[in-house]
Design a protein around this motif. Sequence first.
Motif, PDB file in Angstrom:
ATOM      1  N   ARG A 143       0.829  -1.214   0.000  1.00 37.31           N
ATOM      2  CA  ARG A 143       0.000   0.000   0.000  1.00 37.31           C
ATOM      3  C   ARG A 143       0.860   1.259   0.000  1.00 37.31           C
ATOM      4  N   THR A 144       1.993   1.201   0.701  1.00 38.53           N
ATOM      5  CA  THR A 144       2.899   2.354   0.707  1.00 38.53           C
ATOM      6  C   THR A 144       3.546   2.532  -0.657  1.00 38.53           C
ATOM      7  N   ALA A 145       3.974   1.430  -1.260  1.00 40.79           N
ATOM      8  CA  ALA A 145       4.600   1.509  -2.583  1.00 40.79           C
ATOM      9  C   ALA A 145       3.634   2.038  -3.630  1.00 40.79           C
ATOM     10  N   LYS A 146       2.352   1.752  -3.488  1.00 41.71           N
ATOM     11  CA  LYS A 146       1.344   2.220  -4.436  1.00 41.71           C
ATOM     12  C   LYS A 146       0.948   3.677  -4.187  1.00 41.71           C
ATOM     13  N   GLY A 147       1.427   4.275  -3.105  1.00 44.66           N
ATOM     14  CA  GLY A 147       1.088   5.660  -2.805  1.00 44.66           C
ATOM     15  C   GLY A 147      -0.183   5.818  -2.015  1.00 44.66           C
ATOM     16  N   GLU A 148      -0.792   4.721  -1.569  1.00 43.97           N
ATOM     17  CA  GLU A 148      -2.009   4.813  -0.759  1.00 43.97           C
ATOM     18  C   GLU A 148      -1.696   5.303   0.647  1.00 43.97           C
ATOM     19  N   LEU A 149      -0.497   5.012   1.142  1.00 43.38           N
ATOM     20  CA  LEU A 149      -0.033   5.450   2.448  1.00 43.38           C
ATOM     21  C   LEU A 149       1.290   6.175   2.292  1.00 43.38           C
ATOM     22  N   ARG A 150       1.542   7.102   3.192  1.00 47.17           N
ATOM     23  CA  ARG A 150       2.827   7.805   3.178  1.00 47.17           C
ATOM     24  C   ARG A 150       3.918   6.947   3.803  1.00 47.17           C
ATOM     25  N   ASN A 151       3.577   6.268   4.894  1.00 44.26           N
ATOM     26  CA  ASN A 151       4.517   5.413   5.606  1.00 44.26           C
ATOM     27  C   ASN A 151       3.723   4.585   6.608  1.00 44.26           C
ATOM     28  N   GLY A 152       4.366   3.804   7.416  1.00 41.61           N
ATOM     29  CA  GLY A 152       3.633   3.030   8.405  1.00 41.61           C
ATOM     30  C   GLY A 152       4.557   2.204   9.271  1.00 41.61           C
ATOM     31  N   PHE A 153       4.027   1.747  10.399  1.00 39.77           N
ATOM     32  CA  PHE A 153       4.771   0.940  11.359  1.00 39.77           C
ATOM     33  C   PHE A 153       3.960  -0.343  11.587  1.00 39.77           C
ATOM     34  N   ALA A 154       4.488  -1.468  11.148  1.00 43.23           N
ATOM     35  CA  ALA A 154       3.820  -2.751  11.362  1.00 43.23           C
ATOM     36  C   ALA A 154       4.244  -3.289  12.724  1.00 43.23           C
ATOM     37  N   VAL A 155       3.371  -3.180  13.702  1.00 41.52           N
ATOM     38  CA  VAL A 155       3.676  -3.644  15.057  1.00 41.52           C
ATOM     39  C   VAL A 155       3.317  -5.126  15.121  1.00 41.52           C
ATOM     40  N   VAL A 156       4.246  -5.972  14.754  1.00 42.08           N
ATOM     41  CA  VAL A 156       3.964  -7.397  14.582  1.00 42.08           C
ATOM     42  C   VAL A 156       4.931  -8.244  15.400  1.00 42.08           C
ATOM     43  N   ARG A 157       4.525  -9.435  15.700  1.00 40.32           N
ATOM     44  CA  ARG A 157       5.325 -10.480  16.304  1.00 40.32           C
ATOM     45  C   ARG A 157       4.906 -11.801  15.659  1.00 40.32           C
ATOM     46  N   PRO A 158       5.781 -12.758  15.479  1.00 42.25           N
ATOM     47  CA  PRO A 158       7.190 -12.756  15.866  1.00 42.25           C
ATOM     48  C   PRO A 158       8.048 -11.966  14.901  1.00 42.25           C
TER      49      PRO A 158
END
Length: 256
Positions: A12-27
Amino acid sequence: MAAGAVLDLAVRTAKGELRNGFAVVRPPGHHAEPNQAMGFCFFNSVAVAARLLHTRLRLQRVLIVDWDVHHGNGTQQIFYEDPHVLYISIHRHDDGNFFPGTGAASECGAGAGLGFNEYDPELVLVSCGFDAAAGHPAPLGGYTVVLSLEGGYDLPAMCDCAQECVRALLGDRTAPPAHHELAPLEAGPAVAAARLGRLQTERDAADTAAALATLSMHHQHPAHAHPAHPTPLVRPASPDSSRSVSEEPMEQDEGK
């Protein structure tokens, strides 16, 4: 789910839908190799995202910055001969004595993937590890920190950044991010307004921003810290701080 979340965010970021983001994921993922789990990692989420950004969206230059205290051996191995992904790892090495033992300065890629001087990435993925932060027992990482100002040419931005760094080093409460910096979209006012439609008033928006910011700003003694209120990433050393020394990750991977 972790790998899928990172992939969705990256696409989504690469497509320009989002400016940036933080994936808060585990593991986590950066130790995982193509055919083997390792170091608490099962799927190399960032590597999966980088590969599919190239194969699906045809990105030719993807940069992966890995600031985890451990070397991301899996990520390096996957893209070692790939000129479309530049991998930069800032890790503790200790002459190969720190987990997982890889990441020497001489490991610069091979074949078509051997080194780059100018890269101009189309997207930057960050393997965002916080185990270099103070508070981690020695086998797992942890550093004391000294900051030295280097580059920076916009005076107001430099002042703001330096001020927040000093606050963090002192263990003081840092300022909440500006509300506009929390907005993930840059696709125009209409889209942003729709995304923020739940916030009925400016007061609601400010309260929400403050609540998000406090997730990373609560200052508690480690012995009483609650997962919802993590301690600051950098704080002065305290003689009465005590944490049980966990098993070194290397022990989890005796076969490596």
